[in-house]
Enzyme design. Structure first.
Site, PDB file in Angstrom:
ATOM      1  N   SER A 140       0.864  -1.186   0.000  1.00 55.39           N
ATOM      2  CA  SER A 140       0.000   0.000   0.000  1.00 55.39           C
ATOM      3  C   SER A 140       0.896   1.231   0.000  1.00 55.39           C
ATOM      4  O   SER A 140       2.066   1.151   0.404  1.00 55.39           O
ATOM      5  CB  SER A 140      -0.844  -0.008   1.286  1.00 55.39           C
ATOM      6  OG  SER A 140      -1.470   1.247   1.479  1.00 55.39           O
ATOM      7  N   TYR A 153      -1.755  -1.316  10.330  1.00 57.83           N
ATOM      8  CA  TYR A 153      -1.806  -1.356   8.860  1.00 57.83           C
ATOM      9  C   TYR A 153      -0.523  -0.747   8.293  1.00 57.83           C
ATOM     10  O   TYR A 153       0.135  -1.326   7.434  1.00 57.83           O
ATOM     11  CB  TYR A 153      -3.043  -0.599   8.358  1.00 57.83           C
ATOM     12  CG  TYR A 153      -3.313  -0.793   6.881  1.00 57.83           C
ATOM     13  CD1 TYR A 153      -4.025  -1.891   6.418  1.00 57.83           C
ATOM     14  CD2 TYR A 153      -2.844   0.114   5.929  1.00 57.83           C
ATOM     15  CE1 TYR A 153      -4.270  -2.083   5.063  1.00 57.83           C
ATOM     16  CE2 TYR A 153      -3.079  -0.063   4.567  1.00 57.83           C
ATOM     17  CZ  TYR A 153      -3.796  -1.154   4.140  1.00 57.83           C
ATOM     18  OH  TYR A 153      -4.029  -1.355   2.797  1.00 57.83           O
ATOM     19  N   LYS A 157       2.354  -2.984   6.343  1.00 60.48           N
ATOM     20  CA  LYS A 157       2.532  -2.696   4.918  1.00 60.48           C
ATOM     21  C   LYS A 157       3.971  -2.234   4.639  1.00 60.48           C
ATOM     22  O   LYS A 157       4.531  -2.531   3.595  1.00 60.48           O
ATOM     23  CB  LYS A 157       1.491  -1.673   4.440  1.00 60.48           C
ATOM     24  CG  LYS A 157       0.053  -2.228   4.413  1.00 60.48           C
ATOM     25  CD  LYS A 157      -0.105  -3.419   3.456  1.00 60.48           C
ATOM     26  CE  LYS A 157      -1.561  -3.811   3.232  1.00 60.48           C
ATOM     27  NZ  LYS A 157      -1.735  -4.920   2.274  1.00 60.48           N
TER      28      LYS A 157
HETATM   29  N1  LIG Z   1      -8.681  -0.360  -1.511  1.00 64.96           N
HETATM   30  C1  LIG Z   1      -7.674   0.434  -1.230  1.00 64.96           C
HETATM   31  O1  LIG Z   1      -7.839   1.671  -1.161  1.00 64.96           O
HETATM   32  C2  LIG Z   1      -6.294  -0.133  -1.002  1.00 64.96           C
HETATM   33  C3  LIG Z   1      -5.205   0.753  -0.934  1.00 64.96           C
HETATM   34  C4  LIG Z   1      -3.936   0.250  -0.724  1.00 64.96           C
HETATM   35  C5  LIG Z   1      -3.731  -1.115  -0.609  1.00 64.96           C
HETATM   36  N2  LIG Z   1      -4.797  -1.963  -0.673  1.00 64.96           N
HETATM   37  C6  LIG Z   1      -4.520  -3.386  -0.538  1.00 64.96           C
HETATM   38  O2  LIG Z   1      -5.042  -4.078  -1.646  1.00 64.96           O
HETATM   39  C7  LIG Z   1      -5.262  -5.445  -1.301  1.00 64.96           C
HETATM   40  C8  LIG Z   1      -6.617  -5.875  -1.819  1.00 64.96           C
HETATM   41  O3  LIG Z   1      -7.626  -5.155  -1.138  1.00 64.96           O
HETATM   42  P1  LIG Z   1      -8.942  -4.564  -1.852  1.00 64.96           P
HETATM   43  O4  LIG Z   1      -8.874  -3.103  -1.733  1.00 64.96           O
HETATM   44  O5  LIG Z   1      -9.118  -5.197  -3.182  1.00 64.96           O
HETATM   45  O6  LIG Z   1     -10.046  -5.013  -0.783  1.00 64.96           O
HETATM   46  P2  LIG Z   1     -11.192  -6.131  -0.840  1.00 64.96           P
HETATM   47  O7  LIG Z   1     -11.745  -6.148   0.533  1.00 64.96           O
HETATM   48  O8  LIG Z   1     -12.097  -5.887  -1.986  1.00 64.96           O
HETATM   49  O9  LIG Z   1     -10.372  -7.470  -1.137  1.00 64.96           O
HETATM   50  C9  LIG Z   1      -9.598  -8.127  -0.165  1.00 64.96           C
HETATM   51  C10 LIG Z   1      -9.843  -9.623  -0.328  1.00 64.96           C
HETATM   52  O10 LIG Z   1      -8.968 -10.327   0.561  1.00 64.96           O
HETATM   53  C11 LIG Z   1      -9.709 -11.396   1.133  1.00 64.96           C
HETATM   54  N3  LIG Z   1      -9.108 -11.768   2.409  1.00 64.96           N
HETATM   55  C12 LIG Z   1      -9.012 -11.033   3.546  1.00 64.96           C
HETATM   56  N4  LIG Z   1      -8.410 -11.739   4.519  1.00 64.96           N
HETATM   57  C13 LIG Z   1      -8.118 -12.957   3.988  1.00 64.96           C
HETATM   58  C14 LIG Z   1      -7.495 -14.119   4.504  1.00 64.96           C
HETATM   59  N5  LIG Z   1      -7.059 -14.183   5.763  1.00 64.96           N
HETATM   60  N6  LIG Z   1      -7.348 -15.181   3.681  1.00 64.96           N
HETATM   61  C15 LIG Z   1      -7.792 -15.129   2.400  1.00 64.96           C
HETATM   62  N7  LIG Z   1      -8.401 -14.063   1.862  1.00 64.96           N
HETATM   63  C16 LIG Z   1      -8.563 -12.985   2.646  1.00 64.96           C
HETATM   64  C17 LIG Z   1     -11.129 -10.844   1.308  1.00 64.96           C
HETATM   65  O11 LIG Z   1     -12.079 -11.901   1.442  1.00 64.96           O
HETATM   66  C18 LIG Z   1     -11.292 -10.022   0.038  1.00 64.96           C
HETATM   67  O12 LIG Z   1     -11.854 -10.773  -1.018  1.00 64.96           O
HETATM   68  C19 LIG Z   1      -5.103  -5.517   0.218  1.00 64.96           C
HETATM   69  O13 LIG Z   1      -3.855  -6.105   0.542  1.00 64.96           O
HETATM   70  C20 LIG Z   1      -5.154  -4.066   0.649  1.00 64.96           C
HETATM   71  O14 LIG Z   1      -4.460  -3.835   1.861  1.00 64.96           O
HETATM   72  C21 LIG Z   1      -6.064  -1.507  -0.877  1.00 64.96           C
END
Ligand SMILES: NC(=O)c1ccc[n+]([C@@H]2O[C@H](COP(=O)([O-])OP(=O)(O)OC[C@H]3O[C@@H](n4cnc5c(N)ncnc54)[C@H](O)[C@@H]3O)[C@@H](O)[C@H]2O)c1
Length: 259
Positions: A140, A153, A157
């Site tokens: 992130s 977090y 990260k």
């Molecule tokens: N959305 C944002 O603004 C953002 C910004 C920076 C980084 N991220 C990172 O992007 C990645 C994806 O997140 P997203 O935004 O697509 O969110 P999201 O919630 O849509 O997707 C995350 C997925 O991870 C799965 N998950 C969570 N814990 C789990 C576990 N223990 N085992 C297996 N699956 C698990 C959830 O079921 C979900 O489908 C994450 O690592 C998040 O930290 C997101």
């Protein structure tokens, strides 16, 4: 690396960035994709829409035996893994040392750091033997620039970025490629949850500008093509990193002023 003909495992594939990447990898001609998530129904829905080259698998990113089992399943089904995209993540609790428990820290440490360590432990032997392979993880912008509202977090990260750098330095000469995706605000379920939790998250969104998971997928394909370690879907993040590098105290003061 080109995606055409590759066997790719994507975690966190039930929604958001993971689902967009499954679809994009298929569109780029991947030979086989395993869509893995804690939420099996969600992963199955991703696979159903993506087509016959995608299979769904349930696993918990926070448990090493599940990560090992996922790799074994992918190998048994499709042969050697070319790309492991360790993307599953959670928002985690808001606050700092006073608000968060050891259980919170343990959970985020497992999902955001150890999941990547366990994945690399499971796939590196086959990649090193082949003299090629790609380890991709989603960290992130909070792993480069700090998210003031959420300490666990931010710290986990940062560790994910450090892990990616270490793997790239250590195994790069053997043909192993490593990239780390560091987005800011992406329109997904996780962001919705974070916005509901703290005002800090809303500030990040307002400052960064929201992008879609498909925009992240475009950056990932471009970043993999260039084999760049840092994949930054928001160009703003590179500028903030340059500011942090040039004037660390100024960068800290700037963040303090926004709290
Ligand atoms: N959305 C944002 O603004 C953002 C910004 C920076 C980084 N991220 C990172 O992007 C990645 C994806 O997140 P997203 O935004 O697509 O969110 P999201 O919630 O849509 O997707 C995350 C997925 O991870 C799965 N998950 C969570 N814990 C789990 C576990 N223990 N085992 C297996 N699956 C698990 C959830 O079921 C979900 O489908 C994450 O690592 C998040 O930290 C997101």
């Amino acid at each position: 690396m080109k995606i055409q003909g590759k066997h790719i495992v994507v975690t966190g594939a039930a929604g958001g960035i993971g689902r967009a990447l499954v679809h994009r990898f298929v569109a780029e001609g991947a030979r086989a994709v395993v869509a893995a998530d804690y939420d099996l129904a969600g992963a199955q829905a991703t696979a159903e829409v993506a087509g016959p080259t995608v299979t769904a698998r349930r696993f918990d990113a926070g448990v090493e035996s599940d990560v090992k089992d996922l790799v074994r399943h992918a190998n048994d089904t499709n042969g050697r893994i070319d790309v492991f995209f360790s993307n599953a993540g959670v928002t985690g609790p808001a606050g700092g040392p006073l608000e968060t428990t050891d259980e919170d820290w343990d959970s985020l440490w497992r999902i955001h750091v150890m999941a990547h360590v366990w994945a690399s432990r499971a796939v590196l032997p086959q990649m090193r033997e082949a003299g090629e392979g790609y380890l991709l993880n989603t960290a992130s912008a909070a792993g480069l620039l700090t998210q003031p509202s959420a300490l666990p977090y931010t710290v986990t990260k940062h560790a994910a970025v450090a892990l990616a750098e270490w793997l790239s330095i250590t195994y790069g000469n053997e043909g192993i490629r490593v990239s780390c995706v560091c987005p800011q605000a992406v329109r997904t379920q996780m962001l919705d949850a974070a916005m509901g939790q703290t005002e800090g998250a809303s500030t990040v969104v307002a400052a960064a500008g929201l992008i879609d998971p498909e925009d992240v997928a475009q950056s990932v394909v471009d970043g993999m093509d260039a084999e760049r370690l840092l994949i930054l879907p928001h160009p703003d993040v590179a500028q903030r990193m340059a500011f942090k590098g040039a004037d660390h105290e100024g960068w800290l003061a700037d963040l303090r002023a926004k709290i």
